[in-house]
Motif scaffolding. Structure first.
Motif, PDB file in Angstrom:
ATOM      1  N   HIS A  77       0.841  -1.201   0.000  1.00  0.00           N
ATOM      2  CA  HIS A  77       0.000   0.000   0.000  1.00  0.00           C
ATOM      3  C   HIS A  77       0.872   1.246   0.000  1.00  0.00           C
ATOM      4  O   HIS A  77       2.079   1.188   0.260  1.00  0.00           O
ATOM      5  CB  HIS A  77      -0.921   0.012   1.229  1.00  0.00           C
ATOM      6  N   ALA A  78       0.239   2.370  -0.301  1.00  0.00           N
ATOM      7  CA  ALA A  78       0.884   3.675  -0.179  1.00  0.00           C
ATOM      8  C   ALA A  78       0.484   4.254   1.168  1.00  0.00           C
ATOM      9  O   ALA A  78      -0.677   4.593   1.391  1.00  0.00           O
ATOM     10  CB  ALA A  78       0.454   4.592  -1.318  1.00  0.00           C
ATOM     11  N   HIS A 105       6.465   8.455   2.065  1.00  0.00           N
ATOM     12  CA  HIS A 105       6.374   7.098   1.534  1.00  0.00           C
ATOM     13  C   HIS A 105       6.201   7.093   0.014  1.00  0.00           C
ATOM     14  O   HIS A 105       6.801   6.259  -0.684  1.00  0.00           O
ATOM     15  CB  HIS A 105       5.232   6.328   2.198  1.00  0.00           C
ATOM     16  N   ALA A 106       5.399   8.010  -0.500  1.00  0.00           N
ATOM     17  CA  ALA A 106       5.202   8.060  -1.955  1.00  0.00           C
ATOM     18  C   ALA A 106       6.519   8.304  -2.675  1.00  0.00           C
ATOM     19  O   ALA A 106       6.797   7.685  -3.711  1.00  0.00           O
ATOM     20  CB  ALA A 106       4.173   9.139  -2.314  1.00  0.00           C
ATOM     21  N   LEU A 165       8.603   5.108  -2.518  1.00  0.00           N
ATOM     22  CA  LEU A 165       8.127   4.145  -3.504  1.00  0.00           C
ATOM     23  C   LEU A 165       8.569   4.533  -4.908  1.00  0.00           C
ATOM     24  O   LEU A 165       8.971   3.681  -5.708  1.00  0.00           O
ATOM     25  CB  LEU A 165       6.603   4.044  -3.434  1.00  0.00           C
ATOM     26  N   PRO A 184       2.267   0.678  -5.573  1.00  0.00           N
ATOM     27  CA  PRO A 184       1.566   0.048  -4.454  1.00  0.00           C
ATOM     28  C   PRO A 184       0.243  -0.563  -4.882  1.00  0.00           C
ATOM     29  O   PRO A 184      -0.416  -0.091  -5.804  1.00  0.00           O
ATOM     30  CB  PRO A 184       1.364   1.189  -3.475  1.00  0.00           C
ATOM     31  N   GLN A 211      -4.462   1.853  -1.658  1.00  0.00           N
ATOM     32  CA  GLN A 211      -4.376   3.221  -1.150  1.00  0.00           C
ATOM     33  C   GLN A 211      -5.477   3.374  -0.114  1.00  0.00           C
ATOM     34  O   GLN A 211      -6.637   3.644  -0.441  1.00  0.00           O
ATOM     35  CB  GLN A 211      -4.546   4.245  -2.279  1.00  0.00           C
TER      36      GLN A 211
END
Length: 344
Positions: A282-283, A289-290, A293, A300, A303
């Protein structure tokens, strides 16, 4: 210390056979979207068309951080060991979601500042009762970092099954993760730092300044393992070791949120082929975190605005992976269903 060899999954002939098997199901080509991508990824990892999921497990690593002394968390350090007790009492979110998905849960003391004693359900791999304060010096020695990595690798060898999710618990570990992210991606500290357990805007600015000062203090570092030793946590290092070993054993890795992804970031800088084995669950709603990634070129699966940690996102993603397995194994082909492929 020897890093286990991770074999890239690229195999053009197998990839073509998997794609044919996916496209030959009774559906328009590509109409199952990410499920098709997941099915193909699992086939490449398991090196067969008849993919399966056997004994999925989630490993939750817990550790404390000396940098908490700098006032970078909204919660006191005691919350780490208290939450481990909650895991052992089956009362946390990860316990609920693991039960719901039929996933084994393993709780690991990587370096909590608490003496649990011998406890059912707790795997004791404590390196030390928390890291040192990286604002003052390295979080751990080279020897401690290698020990944590090696213990993670050994632990992964003992986990049965072919799908492993990863999670963590540790007050202060978003600060460690943000510092690791900055050092391994060159993203500015201001874009790596978030609220963590619930910091105010002023608290976030303070956390940023603590990391920036520590980064300046430690200067250039020669390799990812040195970055990990300087800024990481025992739970992050042990998780990275377990990830490396799990990928070497050709298991699918379910990567949770910000802190777990920081461990994967370290592992990927050490052994880039590990990314072939990862599903990014997941995000996270944690700021940074974005961008992390994106640095890993990761897409991910979910969401959900999660920012709890514990491996909760990994547990929630497991049914989607199971659906990918199910359609490839059970869905009719055009031939078996006597459906004209031309209409698709």
């Amino acid at each position: 210390m020897q890093i286990p060899h991770i074999t890239p999954t690229q195999d053009a002939e197998l990839a073509a056979r998997l794609q044919h098997a996916i496209d030959n199901k009774t559906k328009p080509v590509g109409s199952l979207g990410r499920l098709e991508t997941l099915a193909k990824q699992l086939g490449m990892i398991q090196q067969r068309i008849e993919i399966d999921i056997v004994d999925p497990a989630i490993l939750v690593f817990a550790g404390d951080h000396g940098v908490v002394a700098e006032g970078i968390s909204a919660y006191p350090q005691d919350v780490t060991w208290q939450m481990v007790e909650n895991f052992l009492a089956n009362g946390a979110a990860i316990n609920v979601f693991a039960r719901q998905t039929g996933c084994a849960l393993h709780v690991v003391d990587a370096g909590v500042n608490h003496d649990f004693g011998a406890r059912d359900g707790l795997i004791d791999r404590k390196v030390a009762p928390g890291t040192a304060n990286f604002a003052q010096g390295p979080a751990m020695s080279t020897e401690q970092c290698e020990q944590a990595l090696a213990r993670g690798m050994a632990l992964a060898r003992d986990v049965s099954g072919n799908v492993v999710g990863f999670g963590e618990m540790g007050i202060g570990n978003t600060t460690a993760a943000a510092a690791l992210m900055h050092k391994l991606t060159d993203v500015p500290v201001s874009e790596c730092v978030g609220a963590g357990t619930g910091l105010t805007p002023d608290g976030i600015v303070h956390k940023q300044k603590v990391i920036e000062a520590a980064v300046a203090k430690h200067g250039a570092l020669p390799d990812p393992q040195s970055v990990l030793a300087t800024f990481g946590g025992f739970e992050i290092a042990m998780m990275a070791g377990a990830m490396l070993q799990s990928a070497a054993m050709r298991k699918l890795l379910l990567i949770d949120g910000f802190i777990t992804t920081s461990a994967l970031l370290v592992a990927a800088r050490i052994a880039p082929a590990i990314l072939d084995y990862c599903v990014f669950a997941h995000a996270s709603n944690e700021s940074g975190h974005a961008r992390m990634l994106a640095a890993l070129n990761a897409k991910p699966l979910l969401q959900l605005d999660l920012r709890l940690g514990e491996g909760t996102g990994a547990a929630l993603s497991l049914p989607i992976v199971q659906a990918a397995v199910s359609f490839l194994r059970q869905m009719a082909t055009f031939e078996s269903a006597a459906v004209s492929q031309q209409c698709m």
